[in-house]
Motif scaffolding. Structure first.
Motif, PDB file in Angstrom:
ATOM      1  N   MET A   5       0.834  -1.196   0.000  1.00 58.09           N
ATOM      2  CA  MET A   5       0.000   0.000   0.000  1.00 58.09           C
ATOM      3  C   MET A   5       0.875   1.256   0.000  1.00 58.09           C
ATOM      4  N   ASN A   6       0.205   2.410  -0.105  1.00 55.28           N
ATOM      5  CA  ASN A   6       0.803   3.730   0.062  1.00 55.28           C
ATOM      6  C   ASN A   6       2.014   3.962  -0.852  1.00 55.28           C
ATOM      7  N   PRO A   7       1.845   3.892  -2.187  1.00 57.08           N
ATOM      8  CA  PRO A   7       2.991   4.088  -3.089  1.00 57.08           C
ATOM      9  C   PRO A   7       3.364   5.557  -3.251  1.00 57.08           C
ATOM     10  N   ALA A   8       4.619   5.777  -3.624  1.00 55.98           N
ATOM     11  CA  ALA A   8       5.108   7.078  -4.097  1.00 55.98           C
ATOM     12  C   ALA A   8       5.839   6.811  -5.408  1.00 55.98           C
ATOM     13  N   ILE A   9       5.780   7.752  -6.350  1.00 52.91           N
ATOM     14  CA  ILE A   9       6.306   7.504  -7.691  1.00 52.91           C
ATOM     15  C   ILE A   9       7.063   8.724  -8.200  1.00 52.91           C
ATOM     16  N   ALA A  10       8.112   8.471  -8.986  1.00 55.15           N
ATOM     17  CA  ALA A  10       8.886   9.549  -9.601  1.00 55.15           C
ATOM     18  C   ALA A  10       9.424   9.057 -10.937  1.00 55.15           C
ATOM     19  N   ALA A  11       9.604   9.973 -11.869  1.00 49.05           N
ATOM     20  CA  ALA A  11      10.203   9.667 -13.170  1.00 49.05           C
ATOM     21  C   ALA A  11      11.482  10.473 -13.321  1.00 49.05           C
ATOM     22  N   ASP A  12      12.566   9.837 -13.777  1.00 47.80           N
ATOM     23  CA  ASP A  12      13.830  10.559 -13.931  1.00 47.80           C
ATOM     24  C   ASP A  12      13.960  11.103 -15.361  1.00 47.80           C
ATOM     25  N   PRO A  13      14.999  11.893 -15.657  1.00 48.91           N
ATOM     26  CA  PRO A  13      15.120  12.511 -16.990  1.00 48.91           C
ATOM     27  C   PRO A  13      15.260  11.512 -18.132  1.00 48.91           C
ATOM     28  N   SER A  14      15.689  10.298 -17.836  1.00 48.19           N
ATOM     29  CA  SER A  14      15.830   9.276 -18.874  1.00 48.19           C
ATOM     30  C   SER A  14      14.531   8.534 -19.137  1.00 48.19           C
ATOM     31  N   GLY A  15      13.485   8.870 -18.389  1.00 49.80           N
ATOM     32  CA  GLY A  15      12.204   8.209 -18.573  1.00 49.80           C
ATOM     33  C   GLY A  15      12.014   6.969 -17.730  1.00 49.80           C
ATOM     34  N   ASN A  16      13.006   6.624 -16.894  1.00 49.34           N
ATOM     35  CA  ASN A  16      12.826   5.513 -15.962  1.00 49.34           C
ATOM     36  C   ASN A  16      11.821   5.916 -14.889  1.00 49.34           C
ATOM     37  N   VAL A  17      11.031   4.961 -14.445  1.00 55.93           N
ATOM     38  CA  VAL A  17      10.005   5.216 -13.437  1.00 55.93           C
ATOM     39  C   VAL A  17      10.383   4.475 -12.165  1.00 55.93           C
ATOM     40  N   HIS A  18      10.294   5.168 -11.045  1.00 53.42           N
ATOM     41  CA  HIS A  18      10.700   4.626  -9.748  1.00 53.42           C
ATOM     42  C   HIS A  18       9.510   4.652  -8.804  1.00 53.42           C
ATOM     43  N   VAL A  19       9.297   3.552  -8.087  1.00 55.80           N
ATOM     44  CA  VAL A  19       8.174   3.458  -7.147  1.00 55.80           C
ATOM     45  C   VAL A  19       8.668   2.876  -5.829  1.00 55.80           C
ATOM     46  N   VAL A  20       8.255   3.484  -4.733  1.00 56.89           N
ATOM     47  CA  VAL A  20       8.433   2.909  -3.398  1.00 56.89           C
ATOM     48  C   VAL A  20       7.057   2.727  -2.781  1.00 56.89           C
ATOM     49  N   TYR A  21       6.944   1.769  -1.874  1.00 59.64           N
ATOM     50  CA  TYR A  21       5.654   1.509  -1.235  1.00 59.64           C
ATOM     51  C   TYR A  21       5.868   0.711   0.042  1.00 59.64           C
ATOM     52  N   GLU A  22       4.834   0.685   0.867  1.00 58.67           N
ATOM     53  CA  GLU A  22       4.863  -0.112   2.088  1.00 58.67           C
ATOM     54  C   GLU A  22       4.435  -1.538   1.770  1.00 58.67           C
ATOM     55  N   ASP A  23       5.102  -2.504   2.386  1.00 61.02           N
ATOM     56  CA  ASP A  23       4.721  -3.906   2.223  1.00 61.02           C
ATOM     57  C   ASP A  23       4.890  -4.614   3.559  1.00 61.02           C
ATOM     58  N   TRP A  24       3.820  -5.267   3.996  1.00 65.71           N
ATOM     59  CA  TRP A  24       3.876  -5.985   5.259  1.00 65.71           C
ATOM     60  C   TRP A  24       4.418  -7.388   5.013  1.00 65.71           C
ATOM     61  N   VAL A  25       5.657  -7.629   5.444  1.00 67.46           N
ATOM     62  CA  VAL A  25       6.275  -8.954   5.317  1.00 67.46           C
ATOM     63  C   VAL A  25       6.361  -9.519   6.731  1.00 67.46           C
ATOM     64  N   SER A  26       7.517  -9.523   7.363  1.00 65.16           N
ATOM     65  CA  SER A  26       7.601  -9.875   8.777  1.00 65.16           C
ATOM     66  C   SER A  26       7.191  -8.678   9.625  1.00 65.16           C
ATOM     67  N   ASN A  27       7.407  -7.492   9.093  1.00 71.88           N
ATOM     68  CA  ASN A  27       6.863  -6.249   9.629  1.00 71.88           C
ATOM     69  C   ASN A  27       6.653  -5.306   8.453  1.00 71.88           C
ATOM     70  N   ASN A  28       6.260  -4.073   8.718  1.00 69.18           N
ATOM     71  CA  ASN A  28       5.995  -3.143   7.618  1.00 69.18           C
ATOM     72  C   ASN A  28       7.319  -2.580   7.105  1.00 69.18           C
ATOM     73  N   MET A  29       7.610  -2.798   5.821  1.00 66.57           N
ATOM     74  CA  MET A  29       8.868  -2.358   5.234  1.00 66.57           C
ATOM     75  C   MET A  29       8.618  -1.542   3.978  1.00 66.57           C
ATOM     76  N   ILE A  30       9.639  -0.773   3.565  1.00 70.55           N
ATOM     77  CA  ILE A  30       9.562   0.009   2.337  1.00 70.55           C
ATOM     78  C   ILE A  30      10.262  -0.769   1.220  1.00 70.55           C
ATOM     79  N   TYR A  31       9.542  -0.992   0.132  1.00 75.06           N
ATOM     80  CA  TYR A  31      10.084  -1.691  -1.030  1.00 75.06           C
ATOM     81  C   TYR A  31      10.239  -0.718  -2.200  1.00 75.06           C
ATOM     82  N   TYR A  32      11.179  -1.072  -3.073  1.00 73.62           N
ATOM     83  CA  TYR A  32      11.486  -0.224  -4.238  1.00 73.62           C
ATOM     84  C   TYR A  32      11.514  -1.070  -5.503  1.00 73.62           C
TER      85      TYR A  32
END
Length: 211
Positions: A64-91
């Motif tokens: 849940m709760n994603p954040a997104i950004a695009a760099d000058p080369s057109g690559n797209v980057h996303v981070v978000y919360e993911d509950w695994v063993s605890n709540n972690m930030i994935y990229y």
């Protein structure tokens, strides 16, 4: 226009970014086969909206709760919360052809929430989030991805009060700006700010001054 178009599910927490070519990138949390996943669609002038892609693919976990950004080369980057063993930030990132396998960037020693993301003119990616590995009310942690690896996490808030809900931006000079909500006030929460310039963090500034 309905871009989630999912029947009988809760589509929420949208995030949006536009790249230098005028393409629009959207990520959001949705329910897929009983799990919460991060879904993505891209709009281009030539092709309209792309098909929906599940970029978290966490199966048994809650994304849940994603954040997104695009760099000058057109690559797209996303981070978000993911509950695994605890709540972690994935990229994960899209290189124009495919999405990378999501990988954790927060420390598993404590829960992490409220990610924010920005890309600079050199293609570096800057992420911040609320991290509870330090105990108490948590701290604001910052990491930078230079195109091949992430630096060691830096404690931006570094105080004895609770710190949460950060937001990050990068200016044309490559300076990093972070704001967050903090329990620094005597009776109120405050909005605090720090700037990283030339590799060093400046002093914390209280922008709201509600005391």
């Amino acid at each position: 226009e309905n871009i989630s178009n999912t029947a009988d599910t809760m589509s929420e927490w949208p995030a949006i970014a536009a790249d230098g070519s005028g393409n629009v990138h959207v990520a959001w949390k949705d329910e897929v086969d009983g799990n919460a996943e991060i879904l993505y669609r891209r709009w281009t002038a030539a092709g309209g909206w792309s098909s929906t892609t599940n970029i978290s693919n966490s199966n048994l976990y809650w994304s849940m709760n994603p954040a997104i950004a695009a760099d000058p080369s057109g690559n797209v980057h996303v981070v978000y919360e993911d509950w695994v063993s605890n709540n972690m930030i994935y990229y994960t990132r899209w290189n124009g052809t495919s999405w990378s396998t999501p990988a954790p960037i927060s420390n598993p020693a404590g829960d992490s929430y409220f990610p924010s993301l920005a890309a600079d003119s050199s293609g570096n990616v800057h992420a911040v989030w609320n991290d509870y590995r330090y105990g108490g009310g948590g701290e604001i942690v910052y990491r930078k991805w230079n195109g091949s690896s992430w630096n060691t996490g830096e404690n931006v808030s570094a105080n004895s009060s609770w710190s949460e809900m950060p937001s990050v931006a990068v200016d044309g000079a490559g300076d990093v700006h972070v704001v967050w909500t903090d329990g620094a006030g005597t009776n109120n929460s405050e909005i605090l700010y720090r700037k990283k310039s030339g590799g060093s963090w400046g002093s914390t500034v209280n922008l709201s001054n509600n005391e």
